[in-house]
Design an enzyme around this catalytic site. Structure first.
Site, PDB file in Angstrom:
ATOM      1  N   GLY A  50       0.347  -2.214  -1.108  1.00 36.31           N
ATOM      2  CA  GLY A  50      -0.420  -3.563  -2.061  1.00 36.31           C
ATOM      3  C   GLY A  50       0.394  -4.787  -2.495  1.00 36.31           C
ATOM      4  O   GLY A  50       1.341  -5.191  -2.591  1.00 36.31           O
ATOM      5  N   ASP A 164      -9.206  -7.810 -18.950  1.00 37.41           N
ATOM      6  CA  ASP A 164      -9.693  -8.090 -17.765  1.00 37.41           C
ATOM      7  C   ASP A 164      -9.775  -6.944 -16.733  1.00 37.41           C
ATOM      8  O   ASP A 164      -9.570  -6.698 -15.393  1.00 37.41           O
ATOM      9  CB  ASP A 164      -8.092  -8.245 -16.417  1.00 37.41           C
TER      10      ASP A 164
END
Length: 282
Positions: A50, A164
């Site tokens: 990732g 977030d």
């Protein structure tokens, strides 16, 4: 359906899934940053799995135990970058809960931090939302929301704000199950009086963040409401053609259930979303 989401004593979970999804050793491990030490001393680094604004994430294996983890590489070339990563590490060390991604080790060598965290392979919750082959029913949505709320409840109990929350920051433990872990504490802060922030993801940010007003747990719960809306419908409640349009919609709490995607959604589920998408909650 959604009446059970906030009831701690009644959990909605798939019968095939186990509560023992987090290694107790990981939850109990005390983490201290190993300065001037290379991660390769203790771990074998494998392929990249990732990447993002922070850097790359690689699969890795602890040499002493042969257990697999993920190594998250973070730049620390400036004072601001070092303070940001140090804050993330401090927050993660405080948060010991199965619904949250756990920090296992941390290294600082020259201008780079490496955080060793749990390896989660089930993909992002966002992938479920956009997968046309996954039938995301209201019942399945309830299971995900129960998991998310359990994690957020714990975060807030530790006097921390995530700040977030979005489907991309929620990982599924398995490709087909409902167990999740909340990730990415890079923007998280300790809850404090008159805390103001000016960051977040446009579609999920709360009105008080946009107005640069003091924020608290309701800022996270607003994001939870947006996530629930997205899971129920596949639609984003406030998204406009431009970020500026999105911000106006958020400031005015301008959203609607008048779409065909909500035709079979219960009044109870819609009320759950309404109770979270409240401006200036007291």
């Amino acid at each position: 359906m959604f009446k059970r989401v906030f009831q701690r004593s009644r959990r909605v979970k798939d019968e095939a899934e186990s509560d023992d999804d987090t290694d107790p050793m990981v939850l109990k491990k005390k983490v201290e940053v190993k300065e001037n030490s290379k991660v390769e001393t203790d771990y074998t680094i494998h392929e990249v799995i990732g990447s993002g604004r922070f850097g790359e994430v690689c699969r890795c294996t602890e040499k002493a135990t042969s257990k697999q983890f993920a190594a998250k590489y973070l730049k620390a070339g400036t004072e601001d970058e070092r303070e940001s990563v140090a804050n993330e590490i401090t927050i993660m060390k405080r948060l010991k809960h199965p619904r949250l991604l756990q920090l296992y080790d941390a290294y600082l060598f020259k201008d780079e931090y490496v955080l060793i965290v749990e390896l989660i392979t089930g993909g992002e919750l966002f992938d479920r939302v956009i997968d046309e082959n996954f039938d995301l029913t209201e019942s399945k949505c309830e299971k995900f929301m129960t998991e998310i709320c359990e994690g957020i409840e714990y975060i807030h109990s530790q006097n921390v704000l995530h700040l977030d929350l979005k489907p991309e920051n929620i990982l599924c433990l398995t490709p087909n199950g409902y167990r999740i872990k909340i990730i990415d504490f890079g923007l998280s802060r300790s809850n404090a009086a008159n805390l103001r922030v000016m960051f977040g993801t446009p579609e999920f940010v709360s009105p008080e963040v946009l107005a640069f007003d003091p924020v608290g747990p309701p800022a996270d719960m607003w994001s939870v409401g947006v996530i629930c809306y997205v899971l129920l419908s596949g639609l984003s409640p406030f998204m406009g053609k431009r970020d500026a349009d999105t911000y106006v919609n958020i400031a005015r709490v301008n959203y609607s259930f008048n779409y065909s995607e909500f035709d079979e959604i219960s009044t109870e589920a819609k009320d759950f979303v309404k109770q979270l998408l409240i401006k200036d909650p007291k």
